[in-house]
Motif scaffolding. Structure first.
Motif, PDB file in Angstrom:
ATOM      1  N   PRO A  86       0.818  -1.220   0.000  1.00 47.38           N
ATOM      2  CA  PRO A  86       0.000   0.000   0.000  1.00 47.38           C
ATOM      3  C   PRO A  86       0.849   1.265   0.000  1.00 47.38           C
ATOM      4  O   PRO A  86       2.080   1.199   0.084  1.00 47.38           O
ATOM      5  CB  PRO A  86      -0.817  -0.123   1.286  1.00 47.38           C
TER       6      PRO A  86
ATOM      7  N   GLY B  74       2.955   4.380   0.880  1.00 49.10           N
ATOM      8  CA  GLY B  74       3.862   4.685   1.988  1.00 49.10           C
ATOM      9  C   GLY B  74       4.486   3.483   2.658  1.00 49.10           C
ATOM     10  O   GLY B  74       5.047   3.582   3.746  1.00 49.10           O
TER      11      GLY B  74
ATOM     12  N   GLU C  42       6.390   1.414 -11.946  1.00 53.62           N
ATOM     13  CA  GLU C  42       5.123   1.457 -12.678  1.00 53.62           C
ATOM     14  C   GLU C  42       4.109   2.330 -11.947  1.00 53.62           C
ATOM     15  O   GLU C  42       4.074   2.284 -10.710  1.00 53.62           O
ATOM     16  CB  GLU C  42       4.542   0.061 -12.783  1.00 53.62           C
TER      17      GLU C  42
ATOM     18  N   ARG D  68       1.772   7.926 -16.827  1.00 54.22           N
ATOM     19  CA  ARG D  68       1.729   8.153 -15.366  1.00 54.22           C
ATOM     20  C   ARG D  68       1.106   9.519 -15.036  1.00 54.22           C
ATOM     21  O   ARG D  68       0.318   9.644 -14.112  1.00 54.22           O
ATOM     22  CB  ARG D  68       3.152   8.076 -14.801  1.00 54.22           C
TER      23      ARG D  68
ATOM     24  N   GLN E 162      -1.991   9.663 -12.557  1.00 57.30           N
ATOM     25  CA  GLN E 162      -1.806  10.131 -11.189  1.00 57.30           C
ATOM     26  C   GLN E 162      -2.380  11.528 -10.970  1.00 57.30           C
ATOM     27  O   GLN E 162      -2.798  11.863  -9.881  1.00 57.30           O
ATOM     28  CB  GLN E 162      -0.318  10.205 -10.824  1.00 57.30           C
TER      29      GLN E 162
ATOM     30  N   ARG F 128       2.829  -0.871 -18.792  1.00 53.30           N
ATOM     31  CA  ARG F 128       3.545  -2.124 -18.469  1.00 53.30           C
ATOM     32  C   ARG F 128       4.073  -2.793 -19.732  1.00 53.30           C
ATOM     33  O   ARG F 128       5.214  -3.262 -19.767  1.00 53.30           O
ATOM     34  CB  ARG F 128       2.573  -3.063 -17.731  1.00 53.30           C
TER      35      ARG F 128
ATOM     36  N   PHE G  41       3.937  -3.764 -10.018  1.00 52.36           N
ATOM     37  CA  PHE G  41       3.885  -4.535 -11.273  1.00 52.36           C
ATOM     38  C   PHE G  41       2.483  -5.154 -11.355  1.00 52.36           C
ATOM     39  O   PHE G  41       1.511  -4.523 -10.908  1.00 52.36           O
ATOM     40  CB  PHE G  41       5.021  -5.582 -11.247  1.00 52.36           C
TER      41      PHE G  41
ATOM     42  N   THR H 299      -2.163  -4.059 -10.283  1.00 48.91           N
ATOM     43  CA  THR H 299      -3.392  -4.086 -11.082  1.00 48.91           C
ATOM     44  C   THR H 299      -4.441  -4.976 -10.412  1.00 48.91           C
ATOM     45  O   THR H 299      -5.620  -4.617 -10.325  1.00 48.91           O
ATOM     46  CB  THR H 299      -3.092  -4.623 -12.502  1.00 48.91           C
TER      47      THR H 299
ATOM     48  N   TYR I 177      -5.497  -3.087  -6.962  1.00 46.28           N
ATOM     49  CA  TYR I 177      -6.212  -1.798  -7.088  1.00 46.28           C
ATOM     50  C   TYR I 177      -7.416  -1.896  -8.024  1.00 46.28           C
ATOM     51  O   TYR I 177      -8.526  -1.521  -7.664  1.00 46.28           O
ATOM     52  CB  TYR I 177      -5.260  -0.688  -7.565  1.00 46.28           C
TER      53      TYR I 177
ATOM     54  N   LEU J  62       2.961   9.409   4.524  1.00 47.29           N
ATOM     55  CA  LEU J  62       2.848  10.310   3.367  1.00 47.29           C
ATOM     56  C   LEU J  62       2.591  11.747   3.816  1.00 47.29           C
ATOM     57  O   LEU J  62       3.153  12.694   3.271  1.00 47.29           O
ATOM     58  CB  LEU J  62       1.736   9.845   2.424  1.00 47.29           C
TER      59      LEU J  62
ATOM     60  N   ASP K 253      -2.018  12.444  -4.881  1.00 45.95           N
ATOM     61  CA  ASP K 253      -2.408  12.049  -6.234  1.00 45.95           C
ATOM     62  C   ASP K 253      -3.806  11.429  -6.215  1.00 45.95           C
ATOM     63  O   ASP K 253      -4.447  11.302  -5.171  1.00 45.95           O
ATOM     64  CB  ASP K 253      -1.345  11.153  -6.873  1.00 45.95           C
TER      65      ASP K 253
HETATM   66  N1  Z5A Z   1      -1.588   1.557  -9.483  1.00 50.04           N
HETATM   67  C1  Z5A Z   1      -2.736   0.903  -9.890  1.00 50.04           C
HETATM   68  O1  Z5A Z   1      -3.836   1.253  -9.469  1.00 50.04           O
HETATM   69  N2  Z5A Z   1      -2.633  -0.120 -10.783  1.00 50.04           N
HETATM   70  C2  Z5A Z   1      -1.447  -0.535 -11.303  1.00 50.04           C
HETATM   71  O2  Z5A Z   1      -1.411  -1.477 -12.117  1.00 50.04           O
HETATM   72  C3  Z5A Z   1      -0.260   0.165 -10.864  1.00 50.04           C
HETATM   73  C4  Z5A Z   1      -0.378   1.193  -9.948  1.00 50.04           C
HETATM   74  C5  Z5A Z   1       1.074  -0.246 -11.402  1.00 50.04           C
HETATM   75  C6  Z5A Z   1       1.185   4.615  -8.063  1.00 50.04           C
HETATM   76  O3  Z5A Z   1       1.553   5.486  -7.074  1.00 50.04           O
HETATM   77  C7  Z5A Z   1      -0.312   4.442  -7.897  1.00 50.04           C
HETATM   78  O4  Z5A Z   1      -0.835   3.736  -9.003  1.00 50.04           O
HETATM   79  C8  Z5A Z   1      -0.574   3.618  -6.690  1.00 50.04           C
HETATM   80  C9  Z5A Z   1      -1.290   2.383  -7.181  1.00 50.04           C
HETATM   81  C10 Z5A Z   1      -1.696   2.700  -8.554  1.00 50.04           C
HETATM   82  N3  Z5A Z   1      -1.444   4.253  -5.806  1.00 50.04           N
HETATM   83  N4  Z5A Z   1      -1.239   5.198  -5.112  1.00 50.04           N
HETATM   84  N5  Z5A Z   1      -1.132   6.129  -4.482  1.00 50.04           N
HETATM   85  P1  Z5A Z   1       3.007   5.922  -6.747  1.00 50.04           P
HETATM   86  O5  Z5A Z   1       4.003   5.101  -7.485  1.00 50.04           O
HETATM   87  O6  Z5A Z   1       3.109   7.404  -6.879  1.00 50.04           O
HETATM   88  O7  Z5A Z   1       2.946   5.696  -5.199  1.00 50.04           O
HETATM   89  P2  Z5A Z   1       3.282   4.452  -4.351  1.00 50.04           P
HETATM   90  O8  Z5A Z   1       3.716   3.300  -5.177  1.00 50.04           O
HETATM   91  O9  Z5A Z   1       2.129   4.197  -3.470  1.00 50.04           O
HETATM   92  O10 Z5A Z   1       4.573   4.941  -3.627  1.00 50.04           O
HETATM   93  P3  Z5A Z   1       4.733   5.874  -2.379  1.00 50.04           P
HETATM   94  O11 Z5A Z   1       3.450   6.336  -1.847  1.00 50.04           O
HETATM   95  O12 Z5A Z   1       5.718   6.907  -2.786  1.00 50.04           O
HETATM   96  O13 Z5A Z   1       5.311   4.955  -1.309  1.00 50.04           O
HETATM   97  P4  Z5A Z   1       6.516   3.904  -1.232  1.00 50.04           P
HETATM   98  O14 Z5A Z   1       7.422   3.953  -2.415  1.00 50.04           O
HETATM   99  O15 Z5A Z   1       5.950   2.570  -0.908  1.00 50.04           O
HETATM  100  O16 Z5A Z   1       7.288   4.409   0.036  1.00 50.04           O
HETATM  101  P5  Z5A Z   1       8.604   5.358   0.201  1.00 50.04           P
HETATM  102  O17 Z5A Z   1       8.524   6.476  -0.770  1.00 50.04           O
HETATM  103  O18 Z5A Z   1       9.810   4.537   0.233  1.00 50.04           O
HETATM  104  O19 Z5A Z   1       8.305   5.854   1.668  1.00 50.04           O
HETATM  105  C11 Z5A Z   1       7.203   6.691   1.967  1.00 50.04           C
HETATM  106  C12 Z5A Z   1       7.584   7.588   3.168  1.00 50.04           C
HETATM  107  O20 Z5A Z   1       7.724   6.787   4.343  1.00 50.04           O
HETATM  108  C13 Z5A Z   1       8.919   8.329   2.986  1.00 50.04           C
HETATM  109  O21 Z5A Z   1       8.829   9.573   3.603  1.00 50.04           O
HETATM  110  C14 Z5A Z   1       9.917   7.414   3.716  1.00 50.04           C
HETATM  111  O22 Z5A Z   1      11.027   8.118   4.205  1.00 50.04           O
HETATM  112  C15 Z5A Z   1       9.068   6.858   4.845  1.00 50.04           C
HETATM  113  N6  Z5A Z   1       9.446   5.479   5.214  1.00 50.04           N
HETATM  114  C16 Z5A Z   1       9.829   4.469   4.391  1.00 50.04           C
HETATM  115  N7  Z5A Z   1      10.073   3.354   5.098  1.00 50.04           N
HETATM  116  C17 Z5A Z   1       9.834   3.660   6.403  1.00 50.04           C
HETATM  117  C18 Z5A Z   1       9.901   2.896   7.619  1.00 50.04           C
HETATM  118  N8  Z5A Z   1      10.265   1.612   7.620  1.00 50.04           N
HETATM  119  N9  Z5A Z   1       9.573   3.533   8.763  1.00 50.04           N
HETATM  120  C19 Z5A Z   1       9.180   4.841   8.761  1.00 50.04           C
HETATM  121  N10 Z5A Z   1       9.112   5.617   7.652  1.00 50.04           N
HETATM  122  C20 Z5A Z   1       9.425   5.016   6.484  1.00 50.04           C
END
Ligand code: Z5A
Length: 212
Positions: free
Chosen positions: A11, A13, A39, A50, A54, A75, A98, A102, A105, A147, A159
């Motif tokens: 999920p 974050g 992706e 994207r 987004q 993809r 990946f 899909t 979500y 987030l 987003d």
């Molecule tokens: N989507 C879909 O619907 N269908 C599909 O087929 C595909 C995707 C491929 C892509 O968003 C969106 O598209 C996604 C699903 C949909 N939905 N949303 N939203 P994206 O790529 O922009 O966002 P994301 O994949 O959800 O990534 P994210 O939100 O950036 O999170 P993340 O990469 O999993 O986490 P992070 O950036 O490494 O960390 C987030 C924050 O938490 C950051 O400030 C870190 O410093 C902090 N962090 C990380 N690890 C920790 C731990 N262990 N403790 C504390 N804090 C932490």
């Protein structure tokens, strides 16, 4: 030797980008050539898609089918242009989201037919599957807290997916668990609530055991 495809799912974050960066550094120290990608995105076409997905770039509500086909178009382009050629050259690929995104979500959260999604995914990936999928499991509220913290420090804005209701995101998380049950040999579920270092160390153990 062909390369290895490792996908990161979870999920919002849950730490996918953070952990991909850490794992790629460790693998490079072992002399393994790495491609890190994401992706939707990872190619010029994918990054343009994207922006539509987004950020509502065209200012029109996207229907579910159009949304699905845009994700899978991104993809197909990524597979054809980057992932398959890299794997063929022996490069390892670490991909942030990946096929299972899909399923989670568009399938479990939006309610689209799972068999249809399986077929569209197979078409988009040229029938290839990841060698290993790391599912970073995290409570939905904790993911959003992370987030919010990130947004309070920078200029990013929420987003389209982050604006979905909490129930939507709970269905995503449950969906991931169902997917892992369906293919236990490919999935490893990790507790993403641990510290960054603890999660990185567990991922390293998993990778050593599963593919090194
Ligand atoms: N989507 C879909 O619907 N269908 C599909 O087929 C595909 C995707 C491929 C892509 O968003 C969106 O598209 C996604 C699903 C949909 N939905 N949303 N939203 P994206 O790529 O922009 O966002 P994301 O994949 O959800 O990534 P994210 O939100 O950036 O999170 P993340 O990469 O999993 O986490 P992070 O950036 O490494 O960390 C987030 C924050 O938490 C950051 O400030 C870190 O410093 C902090 N962090 C990380 N690890 C920790 C731990 N262990 N403790 C504390 N804090 C932490």
């Amino acid at each position: 030797m062909p390369g290895i495809l490792i996908t990161f799912e979870g999920p919002e974050g849950s730490g996918k980008s953070t952990q991909i960066r850490l794992l790629s550094e460790k693998l490079k120290e072992r002399g393994i050539e790495i491609l890190c990608t994401r992706e939707p995105g990872g190619t010029k076409t994918g990054e343009a898609i994207r922006n539509i997905l987004q950020h509502d770039e065209v200012g029109e509500v996207l229907g579910d089918r159009a949304e699905l086909l845009l994700f899978t178009a991104s993809r197909a382009q990524l597979m054809n242009q980057m992932i398959i050629p890299s794997l063929d050259k022996g490069v390892w690929v670490l991909c942030d989201r990946f096929i299972d995104s899909t399923m989670a979500y568009q399938g479990f959260a939006r309610g689209m037919d799972i068999n249809t999604l399986d077929a569209v995914n197979a078409f988009a990936t040229y029938e290839r599957k990841p060698d290993l999928t790391i599912l970073l499991d995290l409570d939905v509220e904790e993911g959003f807290r992370r987030l919010e913290q990130r947004y309070s420090e920078g200029a990013e804005t929420h987003d389209r997916f982050e604006r979905e209701a909490r129930d939507f995101h709970r269905r995503v998380r449950e969906g991931y668990h169902k997917l892992a049950e369906r293919e236990p040999e490919r999935f490893r579920i990790l507790d993403a609530a641990d510290s960054v270092d603890a999660v990185a160390s567990t991922i390293w153990n998993v990778v050593e055991e599963a593919v090194l």
